[in-house]
Design an enzyme around this catalytic site. Structure first.
Site, PDB file in Angstrom:
ATOM      1  CB  SER A 129      -0.948  -0.032   1.198  1.00 34.77           C
ATOM      2  OG  SER A 129      -1.850   1.042   1.173  1.00 34.77           O
ATOM      3  CG  ASP A 277      -3.133   4.185  -1.249  1.00 32.40           C
ATOM      4  OD1 ASP A 277      -3.618   3.924  -2.372  1.00 32.40           O
ATOM      5  OD2 ASP A 277      -3.498   3.592  -0.209  1.00 32.40           O
ATOM      6  CG  ASP A 279      -2.934  -0.357  -2.276  1.00 30.55           C
ATOM      7  OD1 ASP A 279      -2.867   0.817  -1.868  1.00 30.55           O
ATOM      8  OD2 ASP A 279      -3.558  -1.251  -1.670  1.00 30.55           O
ATOM      9  CG  ASP A 281      -6.507   0.728  -1.042  1.00 25.49           C
ATOM     10  OD1 ASP A 281      -5.664   1.644  -0.963  1.00 25.49           O
ATOM     11  OD2 ASP A 281      -6.640  -0.148  -0.166  1.00 25.49           O
TER      12      ASP A 281
END
Length: 494
Positions: A129, A277, A279, A281
Site C-alpha cells: 500500500s 496511495d 495500490d 485503493d
C-alpha cells in the site's frame, strides 16, 4: 474465466513440513512479525521473502478451502520490484495446496477486490500500500471481496503457514482472459455508477506517486487505451510505475506528499486534484486553491449521492456506515438525506462485515477509505474520485465551495503517543473521564468521550505500543485545548 468450485484437475497437494523443523521455526518468526489485524506487511527480505510467500499461499488456499469450500484464489500485484516474484511464489503455494491460482498480473487493490467479486472467489493482492519501498505485503479477501481479519481467517493462515511445504517451482501463468475481463468490467462499472464519461469542461490533476493509479489513469479515463477518452482534461503526475518511489512516497497521509499535486492544481488552474496511495485503493482530494479537502467531507458528499441512488431504487431509509473517527458532519448529512447512520470501529474488515450484515449502501472512514455496496462492499479510491468529479461537474460551485457545507467542524487528525502499556492508559482514561466537561463515555473502539459540541477518541494500535488520539470540536481553540489536556494525560503515563 475462473469460476468457484473444486479443482477438477492438477497436481496433488504437497505435504507440509514438520512443525518442529528449522524451516518451520524460521517461518513462524517471520509470519508472526508480518501478520497484523487486517493484512500482512513486512520488510524485505528479512521479514518477507519468496519462501514465506509460498508458505502463505499454501496456508491461504488451505484456509479458504476450510472456511468457504473453495479451491481457487485470484492474485494480483502492484509495481514494487519484489511484487511480481512474490505473486508467482504465492501462486505456486496456492497450487501446491491443490487449488487453482489465477494470476492477474499488475493491478490496483480495488481491481483485485473487483475480480474477487465478479468471479466469486477469494483474492490476494501483493502490495504494501502506502509503505516505503523496502516493504511488501498481502491484502487477502474472501469470496466476493469479503473482509478477512484475524478472527475471520488471518489467525488460521498464521497458524498454518509455518508448516507449509518447502517452496518448489510450480509455474503458474498469468490468465490473460481473466485479466482482460476484469479490466473491461471494472472500467464499465466505474463509468456506469458515476457517469464520469459524460463530464465536460473540467481539468483534473492526478498524482499517481509512481503507483498503480498511473495505470488506472489510462484505463478509466481512456487517456492511452480503450475505452473512449473522457471529454475533460486529465493531467497526470508521476504516472510511471516505479515501486522505488523516486519522486515522493505514495502515502497521501503525509502532507509533504500532497505538495506536488497542490502546486500543479494552482499552476494549471485545474478544478480538482487527486492524490492516490501506492495500490490506489485510497484517494485524497485537493481543491482549486491547493488546499486539502477533508476525507470526512468527501465521505458525507458521496454518502448523500449514494442515499439518493438507493432511495430512487426503492430503499426508503438506506443505511450508511461511518467509523467513529469521521466528523459529526457525516452522520448529520446521512440523517438529513433520509438515511440511517451507523457508527463502526476503524478497520476495513469489520466495516465490510457490517455492510454485509446491514445491507449498507456506502461506508466511509476518516483515512479516505470509501466502500460501495455496488462494488461488492469493497473500498475504491477511483470510484470515490469519479463520484467527486461527477458532483463537481453537476455543481456551479468550485470544489472548495462544494464541500464547505460538509466541513463545519475542526479535527485534530490522528496523533500517536508511544506508551508502555496501552491498555492501562485506556483504562485510566476511562476512569478519569469526569475531569473533562460533561460528556458521555463509550467503548466502541478504544475510549470515546462525546460532549455537546466536541468529541475525543483514544484507542490503541493493533500492531505497535501506541495509543492514537483524535479530537473534533467546534473551533480551533477548543480542539487544541482538548488535544493538550488529553496529550498531557497520556504522556504522564507513558
Amino acid at each position: 474465466m475462473i469460476a468457484p468450485g473444486p479443482r477438477s484437475s492438477g497436481p496433488d497437494p504437497v505435504p507440509p513440513v514438520a512443525a518442529d523443523s528449522a524451516l518451520s521455526r524460521a517461518r513462524t518468526a517471520a509470519v508472526d512479525a508480518a501478520i497484523g489485524a487486517y493484512d500482512i506487511r513486512g520488510r524485505i527480505p528479512d521479514q518477507l521473502d519468496e519462501d514465506i510467500l509460498f508458505a502463505l499461499g499454501w496456508a491461504t488456499a488451505t484456509t479458504m478451502a476450510e472456511l468457504h469450500s473453495t479451491a481457487e484464489v485470484v492474485i494480483g500485484h502492484d509495481m514494487r520490484p519484489s511484487s511480481p516474484g512474490f505473486a508467482r511464489a504465492f501462486a505456486a503455494g496456492v497450487d501446491s495446496a491443490g487449488a487453482t491460482a489465477t494470476l492477474l498480473g499488475l493491478c490496483s487493490t480495488d481491481q483485485l477486490y473487483f475480480a474477487s467479486g465478479i468471479f466469486g472467489v477469494p483474492g490476494a493482492m501483493i502490495t504494501a500500500s502506502h509503505n516505503p519501498a523496502d516493504y511488501n505485503g498481502i491484502k487477502i479477501c474472501g469470496p466476493h471481496a469479503a473482509g478477512v481479519s484475524l478472527t475471520t481467517g488471518l489467525a488460521r493462515i498464521r497458524e498454518l503457514a509455518p508448516m507449509g511445504p518447502r517452496a518448489a517451482e510450480r509455474p503458474v501463468a498469468a490468465d490473460a482472459s481473466a485479466t482482460a475481463a476484469m479490466r473491461e468490467r471494472y472500467v464499465r462499472r466505474i463509468r456506469e455508477l458515476t457517469h464520469v464519461d459524460e463530464v465536460t469542461g473540467l481539468t483534473v490533476v492526478l498524482d499517481a506517486g509512481n503507483g498503480m493509479a498511473g495505470r488506472l489513469l489510462g484505463e478509466v479515463f481512456g487517456t492511452d487505451v480503450d475505452p473512449v477518452r473522457v471529454p475533460f482534461d486529465v493531467i497526470g503526475l508521476f504516472t510511471e510505475l516505479d515501486g522505488t518511489f523516486p519522486n515522493h512516497e505514495a502515502n497521501p497521509l503525509k502532507p509533504e506528499n500532497l505538495v506536488d499535486a497542490a502546486r500543479a492544481v494552482v499552476d494549471t488552474g485545474a478544478d480538482l486534484g487527486l492524490v492516490f496511495d501506492g495500490d490506489a485503493d485510497r484517494c485524497f482530494f485537493i481543491d482549486e486553491t491547493g488546499a486539502t479537502m477533508s476525507a470526512s467531507a468527501i465521505g458525507a458528499l458521496v454518502a448523500e449521492r449514494e442515499i439518493a441512488r438507493a432511495k430512487a431504487a426503492g430503499d426508503e431509509r438506506p443505511t450508511v456506515i461511518h467509523n467513529l473517527i469521521t466528523s459529526r458532519s457525516v452522520p448529520e448529512t446521512i440523517t438529513a438525506a433520509g438515511g440511517r447512520p451507523l457508527r463502526s470501529k476503524v478497520g476495513h474488515s469489520g466495516i465490510k462485515a457490517l455492510m454485509a450484515e446491514t445491507g449498507a449502501v456506502f461506508a466511509c472512514e476518516h483515512s479516505a477509505h470509501f466502500y460501495f455496496e455496488e462494488f461488492y462492499g469493497a473500498d475504491s479510491g477511483m470510484l470515490a474520485a469519479c463520484h467527486l468529479i461527477a458532483a463537481l461537474a453537476e455543481s456551479a460551485a468550485p470544489a472548495s465551495r462544494l464541500v464547505a457545507d460538509y466541513d463545519r467542524f475542526v479535527q485534530s487528525g490522528e496523533i500517536n503517543f508511544t506508551v508502555t502499556d496501552p491498555d492501562a492508559v485506556l483504562a485510566e482514561f476511562a476512569a478519569d473521564a469526569d475531569r473533562f466537561p460533561p460528556n458521555t463515555v463509550d467503548d466502541l473502539d478504544g475510549i470515546g468521550l462525546q460532549g455537546e459540541d466536541w468529541w475525543v477518541n483514544l484507542r490503541k494500535s493493533n500492531t505497535e505500543p501506541l495509543v492514537r488520539l483524535n479530537v473534533e470540536a467546534a473551533d480551533h481553540g477548543q480542539m487544541e485545548e482538548l488535544v493538550r489536556r488529553v496529550g498531557d494525560f497520556v504522556t504522564a503515563r507513558a
